[in-house]
Scaffold this motif. Structure first.
Motif, PDB file in Angstrom:
ATOM      1  N   ASN A   1      20.188 -37.950 -38.650  1.00 23.77           N
ATOM      2  CA  ASN A   1      21.321 -37.316 -39.306  1.00 23.77           C
ATOM      3  C   ASN A   1      22.592 -37.596 -38.496  1.00 23.77           C
ATOM      4  N   PRO A   2      23.704 -37.900 -39.157  1.00 22.89           N
ATOM      5  CA  PRO A   2      24.947 -38.129 -38.420  1.00 22.89           C
ATOM      6  C   PRO A   2      25.493 -36.817 -37.848  1.00 22.89           C
ATOM      7  N   THR A   3      26.155 -36.911 -36.708  1.00 21.94           N
ATOM      8  CA  THR A   3      26.818 -35.758 -36.116  1.00 21.94           C
ATOM      9  C   THR A   3      28.305 -36.056 -36.019  1.00 21.94           C
ATOM     10  N   THR A   4      29.112 -35.024 -36.239  1.00 21.97           N
ATOM     11  CA  THR A   4      30.564 -35.193 -36.271  1.00 21.97           C
ATOM     12  C   THR A   4      31.225 -34.106 -35.423  1.00 21.97           C
ATOM     13  N   MET A   5      32.144 -34.520 -34.542  1.00 17.38           N
ATOM     14  CA  MET A   5      32.927 -33.582 -33.732  1.00 17.38           C
ATOM     15  C   MET A   5      34.399 -33.972 -33.845  1.00 17.38           C
ATOM     16  N   ALA A   6      35.176 -33.118 -34.514  1.00 14.62           N
ATOM     17  CA  ALA A   6      36.598 -33.401 -34.686  1.00 14.62           C
ATOM     18  C   ALA A   6      37.418 -33.001 -33.470  1.00 14.62           C
ATOM     19  N   GLY A   7      36.863 -32.187 -32.573  1.00 16.63           N
ATOM     20  CA  GLY A   7      37.583 -31.722 -31.389  1.00 16.63           C
ATOM     21  C   GLY A   7      37.852 -30.227 -31.468  1.00 16.63           C
TER      22      GLY A   7
ATOM     23  N   GLY B   1      38.064 -37.746 -31.968  1.00 15.99           N
ATOM     24  CA  GLY B   1      36.863 -37.492 -32.749  1.00 15.99           C
ATOM     25  C   GLY B   1      35.658 -38.260 -32.230  1.00 15.99           C
ATOM     26  N   ILE B   2      34.482 -37.699 -32.476  1.00 14.38           N
ATOM     27  CA  ILE B   2      33.229 -38.326 -32.030  1.00 14.38           C
ATOM     28  C   ILE B   2      32.250 -38.340 -33.198  1.00 14.38           C
ATOM     29  N   ILE B   3      31.675 -39.506 -33.493  1.00 11.23           N
ATOM     30  CA  ILE B   3      30.631 -39.666 -34.509  1.00 11.23           C
ATOM     31  C   ILE B   3      29.363 -40.126 -33.806  1.00 11.23           C
ATOM     32  N   GLY B   4      28.259 -39.452 -34.056  1.00 15.75           N
ATOM     33  CA  GLY B   4      26.996 -39.827 -33.421  1.00 15.75           C
ATOM     34  C   GLY B   4      25.843 -39.773 -34.403  1.00 15.75           C
ATOM     35  N   GLY B   5      24.621 -39.843 -33.886  1.00 20.70           N
ATOM     36  CA  GLY B   5      23.429 -39.803 -34.738  1.00 20.70           C
ATOM     37  C   GLY B   5      23.253 -41.080 -35.509  1.00 20.70           C
ATOM     38  N   GLY B   6      23.123 -40.952 -36.831  1.00 18.15           N
ATOM     39  CA  GLY B   6      22.858 -42.114 -37.666  1.00 18.15           C
ATOM     40  C   GLY B   6      24.096 -42.829 -38.154  1.00 18.15           C
ATOM     41  N   SER B   7      25.266 -42.593 -37.538  1.00 13.37           N
ATOM     42  CA  SER B   7      26.485 -43.265 -37.952  1.00 13.37           C
ATOM     43  C   SER B   7      27.390 -43.447 -36.743  1.00 13.37           C
ATOM     44  N   SER B   8      28.323 -44.366 -36.857  1.00 10.14           N
ATOM     45  CA  SER B   8      29.299 -44.590 -35.786  1.00 10.14           C
ATOM     46  C   SER B   8      30.723 -44.682 -36.321  1.00 10.14           C
TER      47      SER B   8
ATOM     48  N   LEU C   1      37.243 -34.584 -40.106  1.00  8.65           N
ATOM     49  CA  LEU C   1      36.618 -35.854 -39.744  1.00  8.65           C
ATOM     50  C   LEU C   1      35.269 -35.945 -40.439  1.00  8.65           C
ATOM     51  N   THR C   2      35.066 -36.999 -41.254  1.00  9.09           N
ATOM     52  CA  THR C   2      33.835 -37.179 -42.037  1.00  9.09           C
ATOM     53  C   THR C   2      33.118 -38.438 -41.591  1.00  9.09           C
ATOM     54  N   ALA C   3      31.811 -38.331 -41.348  1.00 12.00           N
ATOM     55  CA  ALA C   3      31.008 -39.491 -40.960  1.00 12.00           C
ATOM     56  C   ALA C   3      30.809 -40.411 -42.151  1.00 12.00           C
ATOM     57  N   LEU C   4      30.866 -41.726 -41.912  1.00  9.74           N
ATOM     58  CA  LEU C   4      30.662 -42.727 -42.953  1.00  9.74           C
ATOM     59  C   LEU C   4      29.381 -43.500 -42.691  1.00  9.74           C
ATOM     60  N   GLY C   5      28.675 -43.842 -43.767  1.00  8.95           N
ATOM     61  CA  GLY C   5      27.504 -44.708 -43.648  1.00  8.95           C
ATOM     62  C   GLY C   5      26.263 -44.015 -43.147  1.00  8.95           C
ATOM     63  N   GLY C   6      26.270 -42.729 -42.984  1.00  5.32           N
ATOM     64  CA  GLY C   6      25.081 -42.028 -42.543  1.00  5.32           C
ATOM     65  C   GLY C   6      24.147 -41.720 -43.684  1.00  5.32           C
ATOM     66  N   CYS C   7      23.020 -41.103 -43.376  1.00  7.36           N
ATOM     67  CA  CYS C   7      22.047 -40.806 -44.419  1.00  7.36           C
ATOM     68  C   CYS C   7      22.436 -39.591 -45.238  1.00  7.36           C
ATOM     69  N   GLU C   8      23.370 -38.782 -44.758  1.00  8.92           N
ATOM     70  CA  GLU C   8      23.833 -37.649 -45.540  1.00  8.92           C
ATOM     71  C   GLU C   8      25.256 -37.299 -45.097  1.00  8.92           C
ATOM     72  N   HIS C   9      25.903 -36.423 -45.866  1.00  7.35           N
ATOM     73  CA  HIS C   9      27.288 -36.046 -45.573  1.00  7.35           C
ATOM     74  C   HIS C   9      27.350 -35.197 -44.306  1.00  7.35           C
ATOM     75  N   SER C  10      28.320 -35.482 -43.445  1.00 17.17           N
ATOM     76  CA  SER C  10      28.546 -34.697 -42.239  1.00 17.17           C
ATOM     77  C   SER C  10      30.028 -34.711 -41.931  1.00 17.17           C
ATOM     78  N   SER C  11      30.608 -33.531 -41.681  1.00 17.66           N
ATOM     79  CA  SER C  11      32.030 -33.451 -41.382  1.00 17.66           C
ATOM     80  C   SER C  11      32.301 -32.279 -40.446  1.00 17.66           C
TER      81      SER C  11
END
Length: 288
Positions: A186-192, A208-215, A254-264
């Motif tokens: 699952n993607p993880t998102t940290m806007a700060g 911002g930081i994007i982790g997990g299944g997306s960058s 901040l929204t993760a792109l290309g991950g397996c599900e929505h994360s913001s």
């Protein structure tokens, strides 16, 4: 002298993805014959019928596939004092089956049901699912819109392939298509952290930081500010707009792109008014 007679037959129509069509003939009162075509196919080994019951192969051409029919004529030879006889064949070209398993799917590791939506068109409407690993299909492997339940080991391994193959193909060769299933974290998102700034402080540095299944990620604002150099840069600088300053706050998402599900994740910014310096003077005069 009895006139020659000729009969030609085929067992069935020819499929557009078949290698060849087998032509059988029965010639009486003549020593042989030859085939001709009105299309762009070819005969193997050639078009000459050496005896009354010769069988030869005909390879269909693209023009005949496009038109949907093959037209052939068998003409007798060695007729003696008689005129040659002809027999015409109009052979339908059966559309080849076409399997479509659907696009590849990116799945989260906690996703244990995969909803399929395969299709079979052309010369068939039926198909069968198979997997290169373990797992099962519900209600069965012949349901084009089946649900696939993968084995636990493959969701951990990260990828597996499903194959949809046409069935009930008649004279056609079966057709297959492959779908790849890819499991990711699952993607993880940290806007700060939320922050406060002064309206005259200029740009706000983001981290911002994007982790997990997306960058990759995308910034958006509830106000009218702008991101520099762009809204897809995680460490962009945000410049508040007029509306942001007048309302005194703005939310950045901040929204993760290309991950397996929505994360913001949302960053709240409080914008303080610019301080204004002022003073009052009191003048006192003594009158003589």
């Amino acid at each position: 002298t009895p006139a020659p007679k000729v009969v030609a037959k085929i067992e069935q129509g020819i499929c557009s993805n078949s290698d060849s069509l087998e032509l059988s003939s029965n010639i009486m009162g003549a020593s042989g014959g030859f085939w001709t075509t009105f299309g762009d196919g070819s005969f193997d080994p050639d078009s000459i019928v050496l005896s009354g019951s010769d069988t030869i192969n005909y390879f269909i051409g693209q023009q005949e596939i496009d038109s949907g029919a093959v037209e052939l004529t068998l003409t007798t030879t060695g007729n003696g004092a008689c005129n040659a006889e002809q027999y015409n064949l109009m052979i339908p070209v059966i559309p080849a089956p076409l399997a479509n398993a659907g696009p590849d799917q990116n799945l989260c590791l906690d996703q244990i049901y995969v909803f399929l939506n395969g299709s079979i068109s052309g010369g068939s409407t039926a198909g069968q699912w198979t997997t290169l690993g373990s797992g099962s299909f519900l209600p069965n492997d012949s349901a084009l819109n089946a649900i696939y339940v993968p084995g636990i080991s493959y969701t951990v391994a990260g990828a597996i392939s499903l194959i949809l193959t046409s069935t009930n193909n008649g004279s056609c060769i079966s057709n297959s298509d492959t779908m790849n299933l890819i499991w990711t974290y699952n993607p993880t998102t940290m806007a700060g952290n939320d922050t406060s700034v002064c309206e005259n402080s200029g740009g706000i540095q983001l981290s911002g930081i994007i982790g997990g299944g997306s960058s990759n990620g995308l910034w958006s604002t509830t106000g009218d500010g702008s991101f520099l150099p762009n809204d897809s840069t995680l460490n962009a600088i945000y410049y508040p707009g007029v509306t942001d300053n007048s309302t005194g706050n703005v939310s950045l998402v901040l929204t993760a792109l290309g991950g397996c599900e929505h994360s913001s994740d949302t960053l709240e910014i409080l914008i303080n008014n610019t301080p204004v310096a002022a003073f009052n003077s009191i003048v006192s005069c003594d009158t003589l």
